[in-house]
Design a protein around this motif. Structure first.
Motif, PDB file in Angstrom:
ATOM      1  N   LEU A  58       0.838  -1.201   0.000  1.00 50.32           N
ATOM      2  CA  LEU A  58       0.000   0.000   0.000  1.00 50.32           C
ATOM      3  C   LEU A  58       0.872   1.248   0.000  1.00 50.32           C
ATOM      4  O   LEU A  58       1.767   1.402   0.833  1.00 50.32           O
TER       5      LEU A  58
ATOM      6  N   TYR B 295      -5.907   2.743  -1.774  1.00 51.78           N
ATOM      7  CA  TYR B 295      -6.387   1.368  -1.668  1.00 51.78           C
ATOM      8  C   TYR B 295      -5.555   0.465  -2.588  1.00 51.78           C
ATOM      9  O   TYR B 295      -4.969   0.919  -3.572  1.00 51.78           O
ATOM     10  N   SER B 296      -5.537  -0.817  -2.302  1.00 45.51           N
ATOM     11  CA  SER B 296      -4.923  -1.771  -3.228  1.00 45.51           C
ATOM     12  C   SER B 296      -5.662  -1.698  -4.562  1.00 45.51           C
ATOM     13  O   SER B 296      -6.883  -1.591  -4.607  1.00 45.51           O
TER      14      SER B 296
ATOM     15  N   SER C 187      -0.627   2.134  -5.222  1.00 43.76           N
ATOM     16  CA  SER C 187      -0.575   0.855  -4.509  1.00 43.76           C
ATOM     17  C   SER C 187      -0.572  -0.310  -5.493  1.00 43.76           C
ATOM     18  O   SER C 187      -1.036  -0.188  -6.632  1.00 43.76           O
TER      19      SER C 187
ATOM     20  N   TRP D 134     -10.622  -3.883   0.706  1.00 45.53           N
ATOM     21  CA  TRP D 134     -10.320  -2.496   1.071  1.00 45.53           C
ATOM     22  C   TRP D 134     -10.484  -2.290   2.576  1.00 45.53           C
ATOM     23  O   TRP D 134      -9.783  -1.472   3.161  1.00 45.53           O
TER      24      TRP D 134
ATOM     25  N   ASP E 295      -7.308  -3.213   3.920  1.00 52.09           N
ATOM     26  CA  ASP E 295      -6.325  -2.159   3.678  1.00 52.09           C
ATOM     27  C   ASP E 295      -6.340  -1.134   4.809  1.00 52.09           C
ATOM     28  O   ASP E 295      -5.291  -0.730   5.326  1.00 52.09           O
TER      29      ASP E 295
END
Length: 303
Positions: free
Chosen positions: A63, A109-110, A115, A127, A130
């Motif tokens: 991240l 966020y991924s 990220s 998320w 995350d």
């Protein structure tokens, strides 16, 4: 759900407009004049380029984040759907926290921004992980979470999962259950078409194509994270800001959240002329003054 008639009207010096503050447990309140206790905060004249770091997680995407060290409580900004950490509110809050000397974290966020991860494989549940990773792996001490749109939905989940670290919540156009609710309101044939195609084109004036392509699997997974159907076990102070001209997430969604949370310290503040993003100067001033008030409130109990 509580009616708008239960709102107590506050005159906000910071925004020069009337805003409704709803407390579902205390009823009508007195008319108050908001006065900032510190020197007035102003928007930065320009954005400065800043480097970011990566949070390494075993078996999970790295991240990207930016962190300011400072006093407690810290502030964590949780962005909206497919928004990154360089948005107007995220950057404005960084300048605000820097001016006060408070710790601050913004992140992607991924699958979004800088990220790692594949956006098409992302879910509300991923998320949520995350955010918890940021709280557990980066943040130090008690935190105030500021969630924008879908980030407001996720901040509720973070507060449920980490009550010992999350001291207060500030939602901006809080989109609790919003994607699922909007999808379920579509005609049956449209829902069936999305199931067959595997994607749903969510109309949006904020995307250059005029819509976001949402995975059908994303909607179905999100159903497992809906909160408005039962009491929400969040007991910390909460402030929910919402524009009455929001054409993405209806302002009464914030009223529903206020009605469902267990906390007795909840205000819903409605801005008559604001839209979904709430990123105009007056909106940002209202946001920062709201956080400032919470910091003062928490300083009584937080060392």
């Amino acid at each position: 759900m509580a009616a708008v008639g239960l709102a107590a009207w506050r005159s906000c010096v910071s925004c020069g407009r009337a805003a409704a503050a709803f407390d579902p447990h205390h009823g009508l309140g007195a008319i108050l004049t908001r006065k900032p206790q510190r020197a007035p905060w102003r928007l930065p004249a320009c954005r400065q380029k800043t480097s970011f770091s990566f949070l390494n997680r075993p078996d999970l995407p790295k991240l990207a984040y930016k962190r300011l060290k400072g006093k407690s409580p810290g502030i964590i900004f949780i962005p909206g759907y497919i928004s990154n950490m360089n948005g107007t509110k995220a950057m404005a809050l960084e300048e605000f926290c820097r001016s006060l000397g408070h710790a601050y974290i913004r992140f992607d966020y991924s699958g979004v921004g800088n990220s790692e991860g594949n956006l098409e494989e992302c879910t509300v549940g991923k998320w949520r992980k995350d955010i918890l990773s940021v709280i557990d792996g980066i943040a130090v001490g008690p935190q105030i979470l500021v969630g924008s749109s879908l980030g407001g939905w996720l901040m509720l989940h973070a507060a449920i999962a980490r009550p010992e670290k999350v001291m207060a919540l500030v939602g901006v156009a809080t989109a609790a259950d919003a994607l699922v609710t909007q999808f379920n309101q579509l005609p049956v044939e449209v829902q069936k078409e999305a199931e067959i195609k595997g994607t749903w084109n969510l109309p949006s004036k904020y995307h250059p194509d005029g819509f976001y392509r949402v995975q059908y699997s994303f909607i179905k997974e999100a159903e497992h994270h809906c909160l408005l159907h039962s009491p929400i076990p969040v007991s910390c102070p909460m402030r929910l800001l919402h524009g009455m001209k929001d054409d993405i997430v209806p302002w009464y969604t914030s009223m529903q959240v206020a009605d469902q949370v267990l906390s007795t310290d909840v205000d819903v503040i409605l801005r008559k002329d604001s839209g979904h993003r709430m990123k105009e100067k007056a909106d940002l001033q209202l946001l920062t003054y709201t956080i400032d008030d919470l910091i003062d409130k928490l300083s009584i109990v937080v060392p």
